[in-house]
Enzyme design. Structure first.
Site, mmCIF file in Angstrom:
data_model
loop_
_atom_site.group_PDB
_atom_site.id
_atom_site.type_symbol
_atom_site.label_atom_id
_atom_site.label_comp_id
_atom_site.label_asym_id
_atom_site.label_seq_id
_atom_site.Cartn_x
_atom_site.Cartn_y
_atom_site.Cartn_z
ATOM 1 N N HIS A 49 1.015 -1.267 0.060
ATOM 2 C CA HIS A 49 0.321 0.464 0.293
ATOM 3 C C HIS A 49 1.357 1.366 -0.067
ATOM 4 C CE1 HIS A 49 0.904 -1.219 4.156
ATOM 5 N NE2 HIS A 49 1.257 0.296 4.564
ATOM 6 N N HIS A 133 5.779 6.148 -1.765
ATOM 7 C CA HIS A 133 6.278 5.093 -1.255
ATOM 8 C C HIS A 133 5.298 3.545 -1.482
ATOM 9 C CE1 HIS A 133 7.295 5.076 2.805
ATOM 10 N NE2 HIS A 133 7.724 4.146 2.254
#
Length: 196
Positions: A49, A133
């Site tokens: 995620h 990220h």
């Protein structure tokens, strides 16, 4: 005497769809052949995620107010495109996929989510600032790995694109202490559609 069960932690995230996670699996399959791969702990699909706000352990009494505010933050943000292109690293500890697409919208959504959590009395952990990220792997504790060859191998990584249409409140339960190889478990505690 048994140690107490680990407390669940909460965070708000953008979760890529299954097709993008499958793209990511294909793009990273060759990493296992690189030196030191046995010292990396790969992120499982359920843990992939882009974290917008890390809240940590939370008082359950505050979750209703958080849900209401996250719904408003999501509604104020229009859906937007994202993809994963290339890779980066945090030192030699964490290997990650680089988001690409409408990063301005992603940053705006993160700001709104973090403000919503703060207004709900659950300010995001200051040590976990928003850095877009998606974690691919972590070095195992005490087993350093030189990650530069991994980022080079993933220079052409491409997963997606997809349209971000919701945010999720995710519950992460840390593994019990003393269990070798144990990993956290993840579950969705709430989801809100983007509006705009």
């Amino acid at each position: 005497m048994a140690s107490p069960a680990p407390r669940p932690r909460l965070f708000v995230a953008v979760v890529p769809p299954d097709a993008v996670l499958a793209d990511l699996d294909r793009a990273t399959a060759a990493l296992d052949a690189l030196p030191g791969a046995d010292r990396l702990r790969r992120t499982e699909a359920g843990g992939r995620h882009l974290t917008l706000a890390f809240l940590g352990p939370c008082d359950p009494a505050r979750l209703d107010g958080l849900a209401e505010r996250l719904a408003r933050a999501a509604h104020r943000t229009a859906p937007f495109p994202l993809a994963l292109r290339g890779a980066g690293r945090f030192g030699d500890r964490v290997l990650w996929a680089r988001p690409d697409g409408d990063l301005t919208a992603l940053g705006r959504l993160a700001d709104r989510v973090r403000a919503a959590a703060t207004r709900a009395g659950l300010p995001p952990d200051a040590e976990h600032a928003f850095r877009p990220h998606l974690t691919l792997a972590r070095a195992r504790p005490g087993q350093p790995v030189r990650l530069a060859p991994y980022t080079e191998a993933l220079a052409r990584l491409a997963a997606g694109p997809w349209q971000v249409t919701e945010v999720r409140l995710v519950r992460s339960v840390p593994p019990p202490g003393g269990v070798p190889g144990a990993r956290p478990t993840y579950g969705t505690a709430g989801r809100w559609p983007l509006g705009g």
